[in-house]
Enzyme design. Structure first.
Site, PDB file in Angstrom:
ATOM      1  N   LYS A  81     -14.156 -23.978  32.109  1.00 29.17           N
ATOM      2  CA  LYS A  81     -13.081 -24.389  31.210  1.00 29.17           C
ATOM      3  C   LYS A  81     -13.586 -25.516  30.330  1.00 29.17           C
ATOM      4  CE  LYS A  81      -8.571 -23.351  30.728  1.00 29.17           C
ATOM      5  NZ  LYS A  81      -7.931 -22.039  30.928  1.00 29.17           N
ATOM      6  N   GLY A  96       9.421 -23.175  29.142  1.00 29.63           N
ATOM      7  CA  GLY A  96       8.345 -23.037  28.170  1.00 29.63           C
ATOM      8  C   GLY A  96       8.351 -21.648  27.572  1.00 29.63           C
ATOM      9  N   VAL A  97       8.804 -21.523  26.331  1.00 26.74           N
ATOM     10  CA  VAL A  97       8.869 -20.206  25.686  1.00 26.74           C
ATOM     11  C   VAL A  97       7.995 -20.208  24.428  1.00 26.74           C
ATOM     12  CG1 VAL A  97      11.056 -19.421  26.632  1.00 26.74           C
ATOM     13  CG2 VAL A  97      11.075 -20.910  24.618  1.00 26.74           C
ATOM     14  N   GLY A  98       6.805 -20.764  24.587  1.00 26.30           N
ATOM     15  CA  GLY A  98       5.841 -20.801  23.502  1.00 26.30           C
ATOM     16  C   GLY A  98       4.964 -19.576  23.493  1.00 26.30           C
ATOM     17  N   VAL A 131       3.143 -17.851  25.608  1.00 30.27           N
ATOM     18  CA  VAL A 131       3.310 -16.810  26.629  1.00 30.27           C
ATOM     19  C   VAL A 131       4.781 -16.565  26.946  1.00 30.27           C
ATOM     20  CG1 VAL A 131       2.833 -16.184  29.035  1.00 30.27           C
ATOM     21  CG2 VAL A 131       1.059 -17.309  27.666  1.00 30.27           C
ATOM     22  N   GLY A 132       5.531 -17.642  27.072  1.00 34.66           N
ATOM     23  CA  GLY A 132       6.904 -17.540  27.554  1.00 34.66           C
ATOM     24  C   GLY A 132       7.798 -16.631  26.740  1.00 34.66           C
TER      25      GLY A 132
END
Length: 368
Positions: free
Chosen positions: A93, A193-195, A197-198
């Site tokens: 990472k 969190g609906v960015g 991926v969400g």
């Protein structure tokens, strides 16, 4: 997730790497390009199964030490994620330190790409929080070891699509294990969190007949979902979401550490299954969840759809092939629940054992 994370640096990063159980990383590279303002950390945890694959996080950390800790934790998690996803890839990472809205530039991304290229293929990068497909297109101009590129540049595009799909498969497996039916119809699911991926996860849930409650720190992310799906309910924050009455599943889909000493006692949901990395704030949280009768689907198992997608770029991208592999997250999640019950351990510990076994077998085969 159940992978032990680094929580302090009292004696410095070298002590952490060489003398603690949280260490074991093969290589950590500190990168700096003064002209562009780049400060980055590339952590390679393991190449037992193949080159280390993991995304690049661009984030305004509170300190450089926090950035190093995040890179170490995320790299370790990628080793386990890739092993359980059945990929012949190790774990790594990278983090770029700074506010991407202020610091990100073409010059900086190219400088970062040159550092990735200098590792000669030991580390393959992709998108993560704060980086996007367009960024990987720029990085790929300086290195051949960048995935998550746009289709126009030979890539797979947005890996969030299959990340969300994999989390949905993990939810279906959780429902099968707990309620005997692999559907979310009639279940109330809270998504924090609906960015990136969400918002894709919300689509799958609604299509399957779930009732969805959401929260996000960004108003524009909430509006995107609510304007398209007025039947979705929004609450003020995560604290309100986890306390929602009648919640069946809680899906943390933002940053890590969502499951901690404050949130676990307050959870009303029976299942936790979300896209965020490193959801367990510290060792022992998985036992706290089990003691409360909350089924935890290990994060690095269910959110592996994205890494499956970007890994496929290394072989010539085929979306249908990737989706077929991501669908197997359902079976892998069920296998972990079965192993956990048989061994009398939390699912996170069972997932760790399965991943560690695969990496150990690969190391043994390589040295035989």
């Amino acid at each position: 997730m159940g992978v032990t994370t680094v929580t302090e640096m009292t004696d410095g990063v070298l002590h952490t790497l060489f003398r603690t159980e949280q260490g074991g990383h093969e290589q950590v590279v500190l990168c700096q390009d003064r002209a562009s303002g780049l400060k980055a950390v590339i952590a390679i945890h393991s190449t037992a199964l193949g080159p280390a694959l993991g995304g690049t996080r661009f984030h305004a950390y509170a300190s450089d030490e926090e950035a190093v800790l995040d890179a170490l934790n995320l790299a370790r998690g990628m080793s386990y994620k890739n092993a359980l996803a059945g990929l012949n890839l190790g774990g790594g990472k990278a983090v770029i330190i700074g506010d991407p809205d202020v610091l990100k530039s073409e010059e900086l991304l190219l400088a970062y790409g040159r550092f990735v290229e200098s590792l000669g293929g030991r580390y393959v990068t992709a998108c993560d929080v704060g980086t996007y497909v367009a960024d990987m297109d720029v990085v790929s101009r300086a290195t051949r070891w960048a995935t998550g590129r746009s289709p126009e540049n030979g890539g797979a595009g947005d890996s969030s699509v299959l990340t969300a799909y994999g989390v949905f498969q993990g939810m279906r497996a959780s429902a099968q294990h707990l309620w005997g039916d692999p559907t979310l119809r009639g279940r109330k699911v809270g998504v924090a969190g609906v960015g990136k991926v969400g918002h894709y996860l919300v689509e799958h849930l609604l299509e399957d007949g779930a009732e969805v409650v959401i929260t996000d720190v960004r108003e524009e992310s909430l509006r995107r979902v609510l304007d398209k799906h007025p039947q979705v309910t929004a609450v003020a924050d995560t604290a309100a979401l986890i306390r929602t009455e009648g919640l069946d599943i809680y899906a943390p889909c933002a940053l890590g550490g969502a499951l901690n000493d404050e949130t676990v006692p307050a959870l009303t949901a029976r299942v936790v299954c979300g896209a965020a990395n490193n959801q367990l704030a510290h060792q022992g949280v998985e036992k706290d969840l089990a003691d409360r009768g909350i089924l935890y689907a290990p994060d690095y198992v269910v959110n592996a759809g994205g890494v499956i997608q970007v890994a496929d770029e290394l072989h010539g991208f085929d979306f249908d092939r990737c989706k077929k592999k991501a669908t197997k997250i359902f079976d892998t999640t069920l296998e972990i629940f079965t192993r956990a019950k048989a061994d009398g351990i939390p699912p996170a510990a069972a997932a760790d054992r399965i991943a560690e076994q695969r990496m150990a077998e690969a190391r043994a085969a390589r040295t035989a």
